[in-house]
Design a protein around this motif. Structure first.
Motif, PDB file in Angstrom:
ATOM      1  N   ASP A   1      16.475  33.772  30.632  1.00  0.00           N
ATOM      2  CA  ASP A   1      16.641  34.562  31.490  1.00  0.00           C
ATOM      3  C   ASP A   1      15.213  35.176  32.541  1.00  0.00           C
ATOM      4  N   MET A   2      15.071  35.591  33.773  1.00  0.00           N
ATOM      5  CA  MET A   2      14.350  35.418  34.438  1.00  0.00           C
ATOM      6  C   MET A   2      12.523  35.333  34.042  1.00  0.00           C
ATOM      7  N   TYR A   3      12.829  36.357  33.028  1.00  0.00           N
ATOM      8  CA  TYR A   3      11.280  36.821  32.686  1.00  0.00           C
ATOM      9  C   TYR A   3      10.887  36.361  31.002  1.00  0.00           C
ATOM     10  N   LYS A   4      12.133  35.828  29.959  1.00  0.00           N
ATOM     11  CA  LYS A   4      11.929  35.637  28.894  1.00  0.00           C
ATOM     12  C   LYS A   4      11.722  33.720  29.568  1.00  0.00           C
ATOM     13  N   PHE A   5      10.271  33.223  28.251  1.00  0.00           N
ATOM     14  CA  PHE A   5      10.429  32.152  28.504  1.00  0.00           C
ATOM     15  C   PHE A   5       9.375  31.394  26.867  1.00  0.00           C
ATOM     16  N   SER A   6      10.113  30.697  26.245  1.00  0.00           N
ATOM     17  CA  SER A   6       9.920  29.410  25.773  1.00  0.00           C
ATOM     18  C   SER A   6       8.649  28.920  25.396  1.00  0.00           C
ATOM     19  N   THR A   7       8.075  28.265  26.464  1.00  0.00           N
ATOM     20  CA  THR A   7       6.692  28.496  26.618  1.00  0.00           C
ATOM     21  C   THR A   7       5.318  29.454  26.348  1.00  0.00           C
ATOM     22  N   LYS A   8       4.599  29.174  25.335  1.00  0.00           N
ATOM     23  CA  LYS A   8       4.121  30.321  24.597  1.00  0.00           C
ATOM     24  C   LYS A   8       2.977  29.563  24.703  1.00  0.00           C
ATOM     25  N   ALA A   9       2.114  31.237  24.560  1.00  0.00           N
ATOM     26  CA  ALA A   9      -0.167  31.065  25.130  1.00  0.00           C
ATOM     27  C   ALA A   9      -0.295  31.899  23.559  1.00  0.00           C
ATOM     28  N   ARG A  10      -1.223  30.947  23.273  1.00  0.00           N
ATOM     29  CA  ARG A  10      -1.310  31.448  22.572  1.00  0.00           C
ATOM     30  C   ARG A  10      -3.471  31.366  22.328  1.00  0.00           C
ATOM     31  N   ARG A  11      -3.868  32.967  21.534  1.00  0.00           N
ATOM     32  CA  ARG A  11      -5.503  33.145  21.830  1.00  0.00           C
ATOM     33  C   ARG A  11      -6.018  32.626  21.371  1.00  0.00           C
TER      34      ARG A  11
ATOM     35  N   GLY B   1       4.360  36.167  19.898  1.00  0.00           N
ATOM     36  CA  GLY B   1       4.587  37.273  18.863  1.00  0.00           C
ATOM     37  C   GLY B   1       4.652  38.320  19.689  1.00  0.00           C
ATOM     38  N   VAL B   2       5.149  38.385  20.977  1.00  0.00           N
ATOM     39  CA  VAL B   2       4.865  39.674  21.998  1.00  0.00           C
ATOM     40  C   VAL B   2       6.265  39.779  22.281  1.00  0.00           C
ATOM     41  N   ASP B   3       7.299  40.565  21.948  1.00  0.00           N
ATOM     42  CA  ASP B   3       8.422  40.164  22.435  1.00  0.00           C
ATOM     43  C   ASP B   3       8.981  41.390  23.594  1.00  0.00           C
ATOM     44  N   ASP B   4       8.348  42.760  24.462  1.00  0.00           N
ATOM     45  CA  ASP B   4       8.286  42.642  25.881  1.00  0.00           C
ATOM     46  C   ASP B   4       7.712  42.352  26.895  1.00  0.00           C
ATOM     47  N   TYR B   5       8.496  41.780  28.254  1.00  0.00           N
ATOM     48  CA  TYR B   5       8.265  40.494  28.756  1.00  0.00           C
ATOM     49  C   TYR B   5       6.905  41.201  29.600  1.00  0.00           C
ATOM     50  N   PHE B   6       7.264  42.905  29.355  1.00  0.00           N
ATOM     51  CA  PHE B   6       6.304  43.866  30.539  1.00  0.00           C
ATOM     52  C   PHE B   6       4.804  43.895  29.740  1.00  0.00           C
ATOM     53  N   GLN B   7       4.923  43.572  28.375  1.00  0.00           N
ATOM     54  CA  GLN B   7       2.991  42.723  27.845  1.00  0.00           C
ATOM     55  C   GLN B   7       3.084  41.317  27.873  1.00  0.00           C
ATOM     56  N   ASN B   8       4.091  40.639  27.861  1.00  0.00           N
ATOM     57  CA  ASN B   8       3.741  39.275  27.487  1.00  0.00           C
ATOM     58  C   ASN B   8       3.464  38.236  28.107  1.00  0.00           C
ATOM     59  N   HIS B   9       4.344  38.470  29.981  1.00  0.00           N
ATOM     60  CA  HIS B   9       4.136  37.742  30.679  1.00  0.00           C
ATOM     61  C   HIS B   9       2.955  37.366  30.988  1.00  0.00           C
ATOM     62  N   LEU B  10       2.492  35.951  31.266  1.00  0.00           N
ATOM     63  CA  LEU B  10       1.295  35.595  31.021  1.00  0.00           C
ATOM     64  C   LEU B  10       1.165  34.631  32.498  1.00  0.00           C
ATOM     65  N   MET B  11       0.589  34.965  33.709  1.00  0.00           N
ATOM     66  CA  MET B  11       0.654  33.564  33.968  1.00  0.00           C
ATOM     67  C   MET B  11      -0.741  32.672  34.523  1.00  0.00           C
ATOM     68  N   LEU B  12      -0.402  31.652  34.865  1.00  0.00           N
ATOM     69  CA  LEU B  12      -1.555  30.598  33.928  1.00  0.00           C
ATOM     70  C   LEU B  12      -2.041  29.131  35.528  1.00  0.00           C
ATOM     71  N   LEU B  13      -3.116  29.281  35.680  1.00  0.00           N
ATOM     72  CA  LEU B  13      -3.554  28.426  36.845  1.00  0.00           C
ATOM     73  C   LEU B  13      -3.668  27.192  36.306  1.00  0.00           C
ATOM     74  N   ILE B  14      -2.645  26.389  36.331  1.00  0.00           N
ATOM     75  CA  ILE B  14      -3.290  25.157  35.709  1.00  0.00           C
ATOM     76  C   ILE B  14      -3.550  24.175  36.415  1.00  0.00           C
ATOM     77  N   GLU B  15      -4.378  23.070  36.714  1.00  0.00           N
ATOM     78  CA  GLU B  15      -4.940  22.185  37.543  1.00  0.00           C
ATOM     79  C   GLU B  15      -4.545  20.451  37.073  1.00  0.00           C
ATOM     80  N   PRO B  16      -3.960  19.907  38.539  1.00  0.00           N
ATOM     81  CA  PRO B  16      -3.377  18.732  37.456  1.00  0.00           C
ATOM     82  C   PRO B  16      -4.257  17.943  35.960  1.00  0.00           C
TER      83      PRO B  16
END
Length: 387
Positions: A136-146, A177-192
């Motif tokens: 699914d385009m909007y569902k990810f296995s990559t997880k972010a924890r606060r 832990g958040v299932d709805d991608y309208f609430q869990n989709h996170l964008m990370l600015l990753i520097e190499p």
């Protein structure tokens, strides 16, 4: 360098076209063989003042996104670059889509930390949502924890175009832990150079588009500080950003097909095939297909000025698939018409074919047609989807 205050002129575009065909196309064989990013090409685009096309003029760009002062600028530059080399075009495309997203969602601090410094020099950006086995385009296995002051992120991303030389990668993850991608989709600015970030490039061995290096990025408990979080959770799907990307692919497919068509016309003339009725017929058929694709492309760009975002997305999807089908038609007719000698590495035909066959299937055109059908039939649809 082009003054950012000067509107892109026909002469500038014509000169870029000449350079793309004469220089980028000539270099493409070596880039394909080595599988290296076409950095020299991208630096020459930058030297012309054209690399950061979607960035606002205020921040050092040309304001050429679909929502900018010249909505066709970035797309016409991309289409022109692809007359010479589709891989260079895709690197340019990904960079500009990423910069457009970054600038529009950046906080004032992020504008000062990332946008203005990167737009003031040669830089390369990437965006990556893709993951191995994603369904699914909007569902990810990559997880972010606060975590205190930021997030801890673990996962694997792939098809990260530009990553081997990227200054910044916008990577997508899901809040654990958040299932709805309208609430869990996170964008990370990753520097190499962030601890726990590994960029692996050896896996990328496609049939075509080999110079558009697209890495695997492994994130092993990477700490991403709050300054490196772009927007709010869910901003990407809520903002329908994926729907803004359709025409970038259309521009690549169309520009590459036009480049192949123009090469074939010159090739046929040079071999005195211009008077052959079958050659005339096939060239005419290709011209019709490309003219139709160009018309839809132009119409779709204009649709973004109407204020009806969904209608613009649907028009863009139609243009994207029309360009893809035109590409397949041009490939088939040129391969049959050019003959065996044209297949030799001294000519660019084989590379054009490999690049188009590889890149055109990036989008799911059956799915696109289904979505257009759903819309016409009054059924529920999502016109942001790529697949």
């Amino acid at each position: 360098m082009l003054d950012p205050e000067v509107v892109l002129t026909a002469d500038t575009l014509k000169e870029l076209d000449r350079h793309a065909v004469e220089v980028f196309r000539t270099r493409a064989a070596a880039h394909e063989e080595s599988g290296s990013l076409p950095l020299e090409n991208l630096k020459e685009i930058h030297a012309r003042g054209l690399l950061h096309a979607t960035v606002s003029r205020e921040n050092g760009g040309l304001d050429g996104s679909l929502k900018g002062s010249d909505p066709a600028l970035f797309l016409q530059l991309l289409r022109t670059i692809c007359h010479g080399d589709a891989s260079t075009g895709h690197c340019f495309q990904v960079h500009n889509h990423a910069f457009w997203l970054l600038e529009n969602l950046a906080t004032p601090d992020q504008v000062e930390r990332f946008v203005r410094p990167l737009a003031s020099r040669f830089s390369l950006l990437a965006t990556v949502g893709s993951e191995p086995d994603r369904v699914d385009m909007y569902k990810f296995s990559t997880k972010a924890r606060r975590a205190d002051g930021g997030w801890r992120v673990t996962g694997v991303k792939n098809f990260a175009t530009n990553a081997p030389a990227a200054d910044l990668v916008i990577a997508f993850a899901a809040i654990d832990g958040v299932d709805d991608y309208f609430q869990n989709h996170l964008m990370l600015l990753i520097e190499p150079d962030m601890a726990g970030v590994t960029i692996e490039d050896d896996w990328y061995r496609p049939n075509g588009m080999r110079a558009a290096r697209s890495s695997v990025i492994r994130l092993d408990d990477v700490f991403v500080p709050d300054l490196h979080i772009l927007g709010q959770p869910g901003d990407y799907p809520r903002g329908r950003w994926q729907g803004r990307m359709h025409l970038g692919f259309a521009a690549n497919y169309l520009g590459t097909s036009e480049g192949l068509f123009d090469w074939y016309v010159d090739y046929a003339r040079a071999r005195n095939k211009g008077a052959n009725p079958l050659t005339q017929l096939r060239v005419g058929e290709m011209r019709i297909a490309l003219d139709a694709a160009r018309a839809l492309f132009t119409q779709a760009i204009a649709a973004w000025g109407s204020g009806d975002v969904v209608a613009a997305e649907l028009a863009s999807m139609s243009a994207k698939s029309a360009a893809a089908h035109a590409a397949f038609e041009v490939v088939q007719k040129v391969v049959h018409g050019a003959g065996a000698t044209a297949q030799f590495d001294a000519h660019p035909l084989g590379r054009f074919v490999r690049d188009l066959q590889t890149h055109v299937i990036h989008a799911g055109h059956d799915r696109t047609a289904q979505i257009l059908g759903q819309a016409a039939l009054g059924e529920v649809f999502d016109s942001t989807l790529q697949r």
